[in-house]
Design a protein around this motif. Structure first.
Motif: not given
Length: 182
Positions: A96-105
């Motif tokens: 919770s609160g972490d900034e993480v996301f998918l890129t370069s799929i």
């Protein structure tokens, strides 16, 4: 060597030894400590001096993908490359609160051949965001979709419409035009 995973400690908790020597205040290893190898040292000065030391490895927390996506249909080009059309993919269980996301799929068709409803899967993806270095990504169980690979372009051949009555003379090939598109 002990192993922990990023985020295993809850906010406000600090890694402490099983014994609590007088004067021990904590390791400094808490829920925000980045993955890596750390030396844990507990020291007491009263009533008698003692010291305990251990190595800890905080591993990256593994994330998986859920949600849905669609892939674009394509014209046969001899490879399995696929292009994402609509992306509703999510990461499962980041802290919770972490900034993480998918890129370069990167997507791939299961077959390069012309067909309908070919399975399209995620070949690779990267993690982005300020906290991405605390995580690894597993594609195990990642969603798939289906798309089509259609025939190559339609070849249209048009011949100039001319008539010639048979008169025994040679056929004048140069006098006729054939064009194509595709």
């Amino acid at each position: 060597m002990e192993e922990l995973f990023y985020g295993i400690l809850k906010p406000g908790h600090i890694l402490q030894p099983a014994f609590n020597p007088v004067g021990f205040t904590g390791s400094g290893i808490d829920n925000t400590t980045a993955p890596g190898t750390y030396v844990f040292v507990a020291v007491s000065s009263a009533p008698s001096a003692c010291k305990a030391e251990a190595d800890f490895v905080i591993k990256k927390k593994e994330l998986t993908i859920d949600g849905t996506f669609t892939a674009q249909n394509k014209i046969y080009d001899g490879n399995t490359d696929a292009t994402i059309n609509d992306n509703s993919l999510n990461l499962v269980t980041p802290e919770s609160g972490d900034e993480v996301f998918l890129t370069s799929i990167v997507l791939k068709f299961a077959s390069k051949d012309v067909a309908n409803d070919i399975t399209v899967s995620i070949l690779s993806a990267d993690l982005g965001g300020a906290d991405a270095e605390n995580y690894s990504l597993s594609l195990t169980g990642a969603p798939t979709t289906e798309a089509n690979i259609t025939n190559t372009k339609v070849l249209t051949i048009t011949a100039e419409d001319k008539n010639k009555e048979f008169d025994g003379a040679a056929f004048p090939y140069a006098a006729y035009t054939v064009t194509y598109d595709g």
